[in-house]
Write an enzyme that holds these catalytic residues in place. Structure first.
Site, mmCIF file in Angstrom:
data_model
loop_
_atom_site.group_PDB
_atom_site.id
_atom_site.type_symbol
_atom_site.label_atom_id
_atom_site.label_comp_id
_atom_site.label_asym_id
_atom_site.label_seq_id
_atom_site.Cartn_x
_atom_site.Cartn_y
_atom_site.Cartn_z
ATOM 1 N N LYS A 1 -3.721 -10.384 -6.722
ATOM 2 C CA LYS A 1 -4.938 -10.664 -5.948
ATOM 3 C C LYS A 1 -6.119 -9.872 -6.505
ATOM 4 O O LYS A 1 -5.943 -8.715 -6.899
ATOM 5 C CB LYS A 1 -4.657 -10.227 -4.502
ATOM 6 C CG LYS A 1 -5.730 -10.516 -3.517
ATOM 7 C CD LYS A 1 -5.360 -9.962 -2.142
ATOM 8 C CE LYS A 1 -5.498 -8.452 -2.073
ATOM 9 N NZ LYS A 1 -5.469 -7.892 -0.717
ATOM 10 N N LYS B 1 0.826 -1.215 0.000
ATOM 11 C CA LYS B 1 0.000 0.000 0.000
ATOM 12 C C LYS B 1 0.859 1.264 0.000
ATOM 13 O O LYS B 1 0.410 2.310 -0.459
ATOM 14 C CB LYS B 1 -0.947 0.015 1.201
ATOM 15 C CG LYS B 1 -2.093 -0.966 1.050
ATOM 16 C CD LYS B 1 -3.218 -0.661 2.017
ATOM 17 C CE LYS B 1 -4.390 -1.596 1.786
ATOM 18 N NZ LYS B 1 -5.447 -1.437 2.788
ATOM 19 N N LYS C 1 -10.565 -4.634 -4.886
ATOM 20 C CA LYS C 1 -11.442 -3.519 -5.240
ATOM 21 C C LYS C 1 -10.639 -2.273 -5.590
ATOM 22 O O LYS C 1 -11.165 -1.347 -6.193
ATOM 23 C CB LYS C 1 -12.410 -3.243 -4.087
ATOM 24 C CG LYS C 1 -11.754 -3.076 -2.738
ATOM 25 C CD LYS C 1 -12.714 -3.319 -1.574
ATOM 26 C CE LYS C 1 -11.948 -3.396 -0.249
ATOM 27 N NZ LYS C 1 -12.656 -4.066 0.817
#
Ligand code: TYM
Length: 329
Positions: free
Chosen positions: A193, A112, A196
């Site tokens: 993966k 992230k 969203k």
């Protein structure tokens, strides 16, 4: 005493088939045999910037999806993390027990933070809050997808560290991860993966995607070379991923799927897969619309928070006493 289960999902965008297969399907299953607490982790969502109106909307949407997927608020407590302040307070105490090096090793943080100019401190200490979420209820089992395994290991280490320093108190929680579908991959790239936050919407199926969009996304999903429908995650990652989705949505085994499509190639397989996904999601979508329009979610979340608060507050009080905080008069 039935074992206690706790899990959470972030309200930071649309939920995907990955969240459903990796986590929500197990929530629904476990509520029959365990004492279950399922929460919308809004305090985790704000570790990256959120629009206030969107955060409110998404928090309700995730709670409604829980119910639409089959979680029964009479069996399981469904609540918003921020409605139980003990999470944040125990989160701070857990942060003080966590080493920088442990947080630096977290792959979710590395992913992230990668390429970002400024990274919020909340994103860094996020796993300590997650540990608090679990430990505040002394949960035995934590149903999650594979990507949360590392956070669970840290939670176990922190529980042990606390127990060693302040006396045995916390239950050491176990992850509960599906055997098949623990990591649903992107439809456009089986090395990533399903998420969203992927900017390509064709890479994921959102739980609220209309049926025709689901059909289109599956028909365009990348497939491996060859034409055999066989489960081989290393050799045939794209087809194996689609087979995992099929197995969960149709409720059949991988062997049955391989048998069904022997000699038929990918075309027939993908067409049926799309129909199974649509059939699994259509009733969920109808229930979702009903629940949203009924306006029940506010009450469900209120009751859920009321039920769990007594447990969370007791844990917090015990932990503070053990750590040496002066009790207020
Ligand atoms: P989150 O919101 O990213 O994801 C929610 C759950 O969905 C699972 N999941 C997947 N499973 C299989 N394949 C995928 N492609 C996929 N994508 C997501 C996740 O593993 C997760 O189980 N840190 C957590 C939220 C959290 C939490 C907790 C979980 C906060 N506190 C306490 C358990 C207990 C998260 O970001 O999940």
């Amino acid at each position: 005493m039935p074992k206690r289960v706790l899990s959470g999902i972030q309200p930071s965008g649309q939920l995907t088939l990955g969240n459903y297969i990796g986590a929500i399907q197990n929530f629904v299953k476990l509520q029959e045999t365990h004492e279950c607490f399922f929460m919308v982790v809004d305090l985790h969502a704000v570790t990256v910037p959120q629009e206030p109106a969107a955060l409110r909307e998404q928090t309700e949407a995730v709670a409604a999806l829980f119910i639409a997927a089959g979680i029964d608020p009479a069996k399981a407590s469904v609540f918003a993390q921020s409605h139980v302040p003990a999470h944040a307070e125990l989160g701070w105490l857990m942060t003080t027990l966590t080493y920088m090096g442990e947080l630096e090793r977290m792959t979710q943080f590395k992913d992230k933070a990668a390429g970002k100019e400024s990274v919020g401190a909340g994103l860094f200490v996020y796993p300590a809050l997650m540990a608090a979420d679990i430990l505040v209820y002394n949960a035995d089992l934590v149903p999650v997808g594979d990507d949360q395994k590392q956070h669970l290991e840290l939670t176990r280490d922190l529980a042990q560290r606390f127990n060693t320093r302040f006396g045995d108190y916390f239950t050491i929680p176990e992850p509960y991860i599906p055997k098949i579908g623990a990591r649903i991959m992107s439809l456009d790239d089986a090395a990533k993966k399903m998420s969203k936050s992927n900017p390509n919407p064709a890479s994921f199926i959102a739980l609220l995607d209309p049926p025709d969009m689901i059909r289109k996304k599956i028909s365009r999903a990348t497939t491996d070379s060859g034409r055999e429908v066989a489960f081989d995650p290393a050799g045939k990652p794209e087809i194996s991923n689609l087979m995992s989705i099929y197995a969960h949505c149709a409720g059949v085994t991988l062997e049955e799927i391989a048998g069904r499509y022997e000699g038929q190639g990918y075309g027939a397989f993908k067409k049926d897969l799309a129909e199974h996904v649509v059939a699994a999601l259509e009733p969920l979508q109808a229930r979702y619309r009903e629940i949203r329009s009924s306006g029940e979610i506010g009450d469900i979340l209120k009751r859920g928070a009321e039920r769990v608060s007594a447990i969370a507050n007791q844990t917090l009080a015990d932990v503070k006493e053990r750590m040496g905080f002066l009790a207020p008069r």
